[in-house]
Design an enzyme around this catalytic site. Structure first.
Site, PDB file in Angstrom:
ATOM      1  N   HIS A  72      -6.640  -5.703  -6.743  1.00  0.00           N
ATOM      2  CA  HIS A  72      -7.976  -6.024  -6.229  1.00  0.00           C
ATOM      3  C   HIS A  72      -9.018  -5.353  -7.111  1.00  0.00           C
ATOM      4  CE1 HIS A  72      -6.947  -7.134  -1.784  1.00  0.00           C
ATOM      5  NE2 HIS A  72      -6.041  -7.583  -2.626  1.00  0.00           N
ATOM      6  N   TYR A 202     -14.354  -3.255   4.763  1.00  0.00           N
ATOM      7  CA  TYR A 202     -14.619  -2.054   5.553  1.00  0.00           C
ATOM      8  C   TYR A 202     -15.899  -2.339   6.326  1.00  0.00           C
ATOM      9  CZ  TYR A 202     -11.199   0.677   2.835  1.00  0.00           C
ATOM     10  OH  TYR A 202     -10.046   1.162   2.265  1.00  0.00           O
ATOM     11  N   LYS A 298      -6.341   7.520   0.680  1.00  0.00           N
ATOM     12  CA  LYS A 298      -5.994   8.540  -0.304  1.00  0.00           C
ATOM     13  C   LYS A 298      -4.661   9.254  -0.079  1.00  0.00           C
ATOM     14  CE  LYS A 298      -9.237   8.296  -3.211  1.00  0.00           C
ATOM     15  NZ  LYS A 298      -8.746   6.991  -3.620  1.00  0.00           N
ATOM     16  N   TYR A 386     -12.635   5.784  -5.115  1.00  0.00           N
ATOM     17  CA  TYR A 386     -11.719   4.861  -4.426  1.00  0.00           C
ATOM     18  C   TYR A 386     -10.573   4.430  -5.348  1.00  0.00           C
ATOM     19  CZ  TYR A 386     -10.253   1.174  -1.201  1.00  0.00           C
ATOM     20  OH  TYR A 386      -9.526   0.394  -0.336  1.00  0.00           O
TER      21      TYR A 386
HETATM   22  P1  FAD Z   1       5.763  11.453   4.471  1.00  0.00           P
HETATM   23  O1  FAD Z   1       5.581  10.040   4.072  1.00  0.00           O
HETATM   24  O2  FAD Z   1       5.341  11.866   5.830  1.00  0.00           O
HETATM   25  O3  FAD Z   1       7.283  11.797   4.242  1.00  0.00           O
HETATM   26  C1  FAD Z   1       7.886  12.990   4.725  1.00  0.00           C
HETATM   27  C2  FAD Z   1       9.363  12.745   4.980  1.00  0.00           C
HETATM   28  O4  FAD Z   1       9.966  13.981   5.347  1.00  0.00           O
HETATM   29  C3  FAD Z   1       9.621  11.768   6.115  1.00  0.00           C
HETATM   30  O5  FAD Z   1      10.500  10.754   5.695  1.00  0.00           O
HETATM   31  C4  FAD Z   1      10.213  12.642   7.218  1.00  0.00           C
HETATM   32  O6  FAD Z   1      11.171  11.959   8.009  1.00  0.00           O
HETATM   33  C5  FAD Z   1      10.845  13.759   6.425  1.00  0.00           C
HETATM   34  N1  FAD Z   1      11.004  15.028   7.179  1.00  0.00           N
HETATM   35  C6  FAD Z   1      10.174  15.547   8.106  1.00  0.00           C
HETATM   36  N2  FAD Z   1      10.634  16.728   8.565  1.00  0.00           N
HETATM   37  C7  FAD Z   1      11.785  16.964   7.872  1.00  0.00           C
HETATM   38  C8  FAD Z   1      12.729  18.033   7.884  1.00  0.00           C
HETATM   39  N3  FAD Z   1      12.576  19.077   8.699  1.00  0.00           N
HETATM   40  N4  FAD Z   1      13.776  17.973   7.050  1.00  0.00           N
HETATM   41  C9  FAD Z   1      13.946  16.896   6.222  1.00  0.00           C
HETATM   42  N5  FAD Z   1      13.095  15.847   6.186  1.00  0.00           N
HETATM   43  C10 FAD Z   1      12.015  15.889   6.990  1.00  0.00           C
HETATM   44  N6  FAD Z   1      -2.411   6.720   2.176  1.00  0.00           N
HETATM   45  C11 FAD Z   1      -2.890   6.037   1.080  1.00  0.00           C
HETATM   46  O7  FAD Z   1      -2.854   6.585  -0.025  1.00  0.00           O
HETATM   47  N7  FAD Z   1      -3.391   4.761   1.162  1.00  0.00           N
HETATM   48  C12 FAD Z   1      -3.455   4.121   2.351  1.00  0.00           C
HETATM   49  O8  FAD Z   1      -3.873   2.957   2.388  1.00  0.00           O
HETATM   50  C13 FAD Z   1      -2.981   4.812   3.528  1.00  0.00           C
HETATM   51  N8  FAD Z   1      -2.997   4.210   4.736  1.00  0.00           N
HETATM   52  C14 FAD Z   1      -2.366   4.819   5.772  1.00  0.00           C
HETATM   53  C15 FAD Z   1      -2.283   4.106   6.945  1.00  0.00           C
HETATM   54  C16 FAD Z   1      -1.616   4.681   8.009  1.00  0.00           C
HETATM   55  C17 FAD Z   1      -1.493   3.869   9.255  1.00  0.00           C
HETATM   56  C18 FAD Z   1      -1.047   5.990   7.921  1.00  0.00           C
HETATM   57  C19 FAD Z   1      -0.332   6.610   9.096  1.00  0.00           C
HETATM   58  C20 FAD Z   1      -1.129   6.694   6.753  1.00  0.00           C
HETATM   59  C21 FAD Z   1      -1.780   6.127   5.675  1.00  0.00           C
HETATM   60  N9  FAD Z   1      -1.862   6.785   4.472  1.00  0.00           N
HETATM   61  C22 FAD Z   1      -2.427   6.135   3.382  1.00  0.00           C
HETATM   62  C23 FAD Z   1      -1.272   8.115   4.318  1.00  0.00           C
HETATM   63  C24 FAD Z   1       0.150   8.086   3.712  1.00  0.00           C
HETATM   64  O9  FAD Z   1       0.982   7.230   4.448  1.00  0.00           O
HETATM   65  C25 FAD Z   1       0.745   9.497   3.653  1.00  0.00           C
HETATM   66  O10 FAD Z   1      -0.207  10.360   3.066  1.00  0.00           O
HETATM   67  C26 FAD Z   1       2.054   9.558   2.867  1.00  0.00           C
HETATM   68  O11 FAD Z   1       3.117   9.021   3.618  1.00  0.00           O
HETATM   69  C27 FAD Z   1       2.424  10.992   2.472  1.00  0.00           C
HETATM   70  O12 FAD Z   1       3.678  11.018   1.837  1.00  0.00           O
HETATM   71  P2  FAD Z   1       4.622  12.287   1.937  1.00  0.00           P
HETATM   72  O13 FAD Z   1       5.830  11.959   1.118  1.00  0.00           O
HETATM   73  O14 FAD Z   1       3.847  13.502   1.618  1.00  0.00           O
HETATM   74  O15 FAD Z   1       4.994  12.437   3.479  1.00  0.00           O
HETATM   75  C1  DHB Z   2      -4.928   0.163   4.334  1.00  0.00           C
HETATM   76  C2  DHB Z   2      -4.978   1.440   4.854  1.00  0.00           C
HETATM   77  C3  DHB Z   2      -6.071   2.224   4.623  1.00  0.00           C
HETATM   78  O1  DHB Z   2      -6.123   3.478   5.114  1.00  0.00           O
HETATM   79  C4  DHB Z   2      -7.149   1.756   3.886  1.00  0.00           C
HETATM   80  O2  DHB Z   2      -8.229   2.552   3.685  1.00  0.00           O
HETATM   81  C5  DHB Z   2      -7.099   0.486   3.355  1.00  0.00           C
HETATM   82  C6  DHB Z   2      -5.981  -0.315   3.588  1.00  0.00           C
HETATM   83  C7  DHB Z   2      -3.748  -0.677   4.591  1.00  0.00           C
HETATM   84  O3  DHB Z   2      -2.854  -0.217   5.304  1.00  0.00           O
HETATM   85  O4  DHB Z   2      -3.696  -1.797   4.068  1.00  0.00           O
END
Ligand code: FAD
Ligand code: DHB
Length: 394
Positions: A72, A202, A298, A386
């Protein structure tokens, strides 16, 4: 059991770190509490920054993303019944974002690790971190058959998300935490429908924020601001459509197409940072160290940026014994973290209705939106944050 880097958590941070280390000849073991099926089915982020896309491509895991991801070049800010396009690429010398779901990134990374003979232990329990301030830290856990295992490591990467065990394993006197909880959440849905718009919308409205995103030519992703303790039961389909149509209504004739809603969920909103992102031989990365409200898209991108820095620092250590990059890991990562924290807080504050908001505050928000939509300088500020600021070289 013995490895060079023990990684807790098979989210984007843990899996990508394991992959980047493997490319540099460094061995790691990933331990994960959930099953492969569960991590590959969890719906979360969707927006990848340019730098995230580049890193996935350069490290050889971008093949499916190039085929199925949707680049995009702009986003839409919608308020007072009108759409205003922020031309991301023109304002950032050609940079863009790609919509490609987080669980697809997870699937690609799990496959790459397993194809290369990498070790991911799914379904572990009772993980504890031991001897973090010694030369030989350890991970103790029950494996998927219930046997107690101990994994001795040179270093441990805490990539276990916000609710994991890594951060609380740092003595509380050795860490400082910064938190902000927002008085609203997001209600997210998935629906079967063709895209309603070519670019993400947005929307700011007196009734609250709404976001129109996408997943594929057949599946769309939408969010709307809700009460932080709301429940899916409070949102029958009729209410969802009523609210979305109201918040996205305009004088330009554009109307959101409806479709069959097949998934609903509530997402909490918070800002959080722990400093430093290191204790002894434990390094925190991703949501284990910081959370942003999702408005700036982010979270996933910050997790990727952290492990990029960490993989480089570990590579320098194993190649030549240099520890200075590891020493600076927290400081380097936190610079980008705080920029993203500010941007996410700013986008959230500009686009949501606050329950204690006065008409004065509403007018300020509208004025800010008009300024961002109308000023090239202000739009550039939004655009470069962004799409993601360029990585600083270590
Ligand atoms: P996680 O993805 O949380 O992974 C951690 C892993 O560790 C999990 O699989 C968990 O099961 C495991 N774990 C937990 N405890 C233990 C333990 N004790 N021992 C072993 N394993 C364990 N970010 C963006 O950049 N862009 C977006 O558009 C965006 N949209 C989002 C929309 C939603 C609805 C949500 C909820 C989040 C969004 N985010 C977005 C945020 C993004 O999803 C997270 O920041 C990202 O998943 C972080 O990755 P991570 O690997 O740090 O943690
Ligand atoms: C999506 C999630 C977000 O947090 C955002 O800012 C834009 C898009 C998504 O899940 O597509």
């Amino acid at each position: 059991m013995r490895t060079q880097v023990g990684i807790i958590g098979a989210g984007p941070a843990g899996l990508l770190l394991s992959h980047l280390l493997h490319l540099r000849g460094i061995e790691s073991v990933v331990i994960e509490t959930r099953s492969r099926e569960e991590i590959e089915a969890t719906l979360r982020a969707g927006v990848l920054e340019q730098g995230t896309v580049d890193l996935l491509n350069e490290s050889g895991v971008g093949e499916r993303m190039r085929r199925e991801g949707m680049p995009h070049e702009g986003i839409i800010l919608r308020f007072s019944g009108q759409s205003h396009r922020i031309h991301l690429s023109e304002l950032t010398r050609g940079r863009s974002i790609t919509v490609y779901a987080q669980h697809e990134v997870i699937r690609d990374l799990v496959k790459a690790r397993l194809d290369a003979g990498g070790q991911i232990r799914f379904g572990v329990k009772d993980v504890s971190l031991l001897d973090l301030d010694t030369q030989l830290p350890k991970l103790r856990f029950h494996d998927d058959e219930g046997a107690v295992r101990e994994l001795a490591c040179d270093y441990i990467a805490g990539c276990d998300g916000f609710h994991g065990v890594s951060r609380p394993s740092i003595p509380s006197r050795m860490r400082r935490e910064y938190t902000r909880v927002y008085p609203f959440g997001w209600f997210g849905i998935l629906l079967e429908a063709p895209p309603a718009t070519e670019e993400l919308i947005y929307a700011y409205h007196e009734r609250g924020f709404a976001l129109v995103s996408t997943r594929s030519p057949e599946i769309q992703r939408l969010y709307l601001q809700c009460h932080p303790s709301d429940e899916t039961g409070n949102w029958p389909d009729v209410r969802i459509w009523e609210e979305l149509h109201a918040r996205l209504a305009g004088s330009d004739g554009w109307r959101l197409a409806e479709g069959r809603i097949f998934q609903k969920g509530v997402i909490a909103m918070r800002s959080f940072v722990v400093e430093p992102m290191r204790y002894g031989r434990l390094f925190l990365a991703g949501d284990a160290a910081h959370i942003v409200p999702p408005t700036g898209a982010k979270g996933l991108n910050l997790a990727v940026a952290d492990v990029r820095v960490l993989a480089q620092a570990l590579a320098a250590f194993y190649a030549s014994g240099r520890a200075d990059l590891l020493e600076r890991y927290s400081e380097t990562a936190l610079k980008r973290v705080w920029r993203a924290e500010h941007f996410s807080w700013w986008m959230t504050s500009m686009l949501h209705r606050f329950h204690d908001e006065s008409p004065f505050h509403h007018r300020l928000q509208l004025s800010q939106l008009q300024y961002v939509a109308g000023s090239r300088a202000a739009a550039t500020m939004l655009a470069e944050n962004y799409v993601g600021l360029p990585f600083e070289e270590a």
